[in-house]
Write a protein that holds these residues in place. Structure first.
Motif, mmCIF file in Angstrom:
data_model
loop_
_atom_site.group_PDB
_atom_site.id
_atom_site.type_symbol
_atom_site.label_atom_id
_atom_site.label_comp_id
_atom_site.label_asym_id
_atom_site.label_seq_id
_atom_site.Cartn_x
_atom_site.Cartn_y
_atom_site.Cartn_z
ATOM 1 N N ALA A 77 2.906 -3.477 7.660
ATOM 2 C CA ALA A 77 3.853 -3.111 6.603
ATOM 3 C C ALA A 77 3.133 -2.496 5.418
ATOM 4 O O ALA A 77 3.599 -1.516 4.826
ATOM 5 C CB ALA A 77 4.651 -4.343 6.167
ATOM 6 N N VAL A 78 1.981 -3.039 5.054
ATOM 7 C CA VAL A 78 1.189 -2.480 3.957
ATOM 8 C C VAL A 78 0.729 -1.071 4.288
ATOM 9 O O VAL A 78 0.863 -0.134 3.491
ATOM 10 C CB VAL A 78 -0.025 -3.381 3.652
ATOM 11 N N LEU A 79 0.183 -0.885 5.492
ATOM 12 C CA LEU A 79 -0.333 0.430 5.887
ATOM 13 C C LEU A 79 0.784 1.463 5.956
ATOM 14 O O LEU A 79 0.596 2.622 5.561
ATOM 15 C CB LEU A 79 -1.047 0.322 7.236
ATOM 16 N N ARG A 80 1.940 1.075 6.444
ATOM 17 C CA ARG A 80 3.054 2.022 6.532
ATOM 18 C C ARG A 80 3.517 2.456 5.145
ATOM 19 O O ARG A 80 3.857 3.627 4.937
ATOM 20 C CB ARG A 80 4.218 1.393 7.312
ATOM 21 N N THR A 81 3.520 1.532 4.209
ATOM 22 C CA THR A 81 3.930 1.891 2.853
ATOM 23 C C THR A 81 2.900 2.801 2.202
ATOM 24 O O THR A 81 3.245 3.788 1.546
ATOM 25 C CB THR A 81 4.119 0.620 2.011
ATOM 26 N N LEU A 82 1.629 2.495 2.366
ATOM 27 C CA LEU A 82 0.583 3.359 1.826
ATOM 28 C C LEU A 82 0.647 4.753 2.438
ATOM 29 O O LEU A 82 0.409 5.762 1.763
ATOM 30 C CB LEU A 82 -0.794 2.746 2.094
ATOM 31 N N VAL B 3 1.761 -8.376 0.455
ATOM 32 C CA VAL B 3 0.596 -8.716 -0.365
ATOM 33 C C VAL B 3 0.878 -9.980 -1.180
ATOM 34 O O VAL B 3 0.028 -10.866 -1.288
ATOM 35 C CB VAL B 3 0.228 -7.541 -1.291
ATOM 36 N N ALA B 4 2.071 -10.074 -1.736
ATOM 37 C CA ALA B 4 2.425 -11.239 -2.549
ATOM 38 C C ALA B 4 2.388 -12.513 -1.721
ATOM 39 O O ALA B 4 1.849 -13.543 -2.167
ATOM 40 C CB ALA B 4 3.816 -11.054 -3.154
ATOM 41 N N ALA C 50 0.459 -13.430 14.316
ATOM 42 C CA ALA C 50 1.387 -12.307 14.483
ATOM 43 C C ALA C 50 2.017 -11.923 13.151
ATOM 44 O O ALA C 50 2.170 -10.733 12.838
ATOM 45 C CB ALA C 50 2.464 -12.666 15.504
ATOM 46 N N ALA C 51 2.392 -12.933 12.344
ATOM 47 C CA ALA C 51 3.002 -12.646 11.041
ATOM 48 C C ALA C 51 2.023 -11.901 10.139
ATOM 49 O O ALA C 51 2.396 -10.956 9.435
ATOM 50 C CB ALA C 51 3.451 -13.944 10.383
ATOM 51 N N LEU C 52 0.751 -12.320 10.149
ATOM 52 C CA LEU C 52 -0.270 -11.654 9.348
ATOM 53 C C LEU C 52 -0.462 -10.208 9.818
ATOM 54 O O LEU C 52 -0.559 -9.288 8.994
ATOM 55 C CB LEU C 52 -1.591 -12.411 9.457
ATOM 56 N N ASP D 96 -4.970 -8.832 2.088
ATOM 57 C CA ASP D 96 -5.515 -9.570 0.962
ATOM 58 C C ASP D 96 -6.707 -8.870 0.319
ATOM 59 O O ASP D 96 -7.238 -9.330 -0.679
ATOM 60 C CB ASP D 96 -5.946 -10.965 1.422
ATOM 61 N N GLY D 97 -7.134 -7.751 0.898
ATOM 62 C CA GLY D 97 -8.268 -7.021 0.368
ATOM 63 C C GLY D 97 -7.872 -5.685 -0.187
ATOM 64 O O GLY D 97 -7.360 -5.563 -1.302
ATOM 65 N N VAL D 98 -8.038 -4.643 0.613
ATOM 66 C CA VAL D 98 -7.803 -3.282 0.124
ATOM 67 C C VAL D 98 -6.357 -3.063 -0.273
ATOM 68 O O VAL D 98 -6.063 -2.383 -1.253
ATOM 69 C CB VAL D 98 -8.266 -2.248 1.168
ATOM 70 N N GLY D 99 -5.420 -3.648 0.481
ATOM 71 C CA GLY D 99 -4.010 -3.468 0.143
ATOM 72 C C GLY D 99 -3.682 -4.027 -1.225
ATOM 73 O O GLY D 99 -3.019 -3.384 -2.037
#
Length: 236
Positions: free
Chosen positions: A15-20, A101-102, A7-9, A60-63
């Motif tokens: 979160a990454v997609l929303r920022t992009l 990502v970090a 769930a955390a992943l 860990d990939g595209v983001g």
């Protein structure tokens, strides 16, 4: 991977997609991620979570690839090697990509406190703390007039200049899990002082992270000081 880790992943991927998505259309985001625009719409708007494999590919990939590329595009270095990262640390939309990502890249435990040095590290520390529901603590080169008790760390740099940082004693508590962050690791001297402050407070350092590393010297110096993940997203 247990249920909570999955769930955390998944939430980090969202979160990454929303920022992009803040600076892209769904079609543009689809072209960059390889995911269907309709699926991206559902993820970004919270209608469904991506599966574990897809979530990991995003974080860990595209983001990560997109973030590193954008960081490197914005950094400026002059002929003497001085770094100007104003275009990075002043953009909340870009910094919003960094925490998920970090964490996926370095694998550090969620912190209770994010510790940094004023001033360039503050915006990054705030984003990191917001992602993990942590407090922010930032050390300054001067004492606050109204504060009576401080943690103090000082060192004479290789250049001969003495550098000191002060943190109000109330900002950290013994046993706190602390993530040390900064915009740039060059020599590692600033990070060493922050680690000294964390040690004086009796905290547990769960990681040391920077947006940029200027070579490996600083990273190696910090790794010698702490038994926790140490790393940077991009190099200059």
């Amino acid at each position: 991977m247990n249920r909570s880790e999955k769930a955390a992943l998944q939430l980090r991927a969202v979160a990454v997609l929303r920022t992009l998505k803040r600076t892209r259309t769904y079609d543009e985001l689809a072209a960059e991620t390889g995911l269907a625009a309709n699926d991206l719409n559902r993820y970004v708007n919270g209608h469904v979570l991506p599966g574990a494999d897809r979530a990991r590919a995003v974080v860990d990939g595209v983001g990560r690839d997109l973030l590193v590329s954008e960081l490197e595009r914005r950094i400026r270095t002059d002929s003497e090697g001085y770094v100007d990262n104003t275009a990075v640390v002043s953009d909340p939309s870009l910094l919003g990509l960094v925490p998920p990502v970090a964490r996926e890249t370095l694998g550090f435990e969620p912190p209770e406190v994010v510790l940094t040095a004023a001033t360039d590290g503050i915006t990054l520390a705030t984003e990191m703390a917001g992602q993990f529901g942590a407090r922010v603590a930032y050390a300054k080169k001067t004492r606050e007039t109204a504060v009576e008790e401080f943690f103090e760390a000082r060192a004479r740099l290789d250049s001969g200049i003495e550098l000191a940082y002060y943190l109000p004693a109330s900002a950290l508590e013994a046993g706190d899990r602390v993530l040390v962050v900064d915009d740039l690791i060059r020599s590692g001297e600033t990070q060493e002082l922050l680690l000294d402050v964390a040690g004086q407070a009796g905290t547990s350092v769960c990681g040391v992270f920077a947006l940029f590393a200027a070579g490996e010297e600083g990273l190696d110096r910090v790794r010698d000081r702490v038994d926790a993940p140490v790393g940077a997203l991009a190099s200059v």
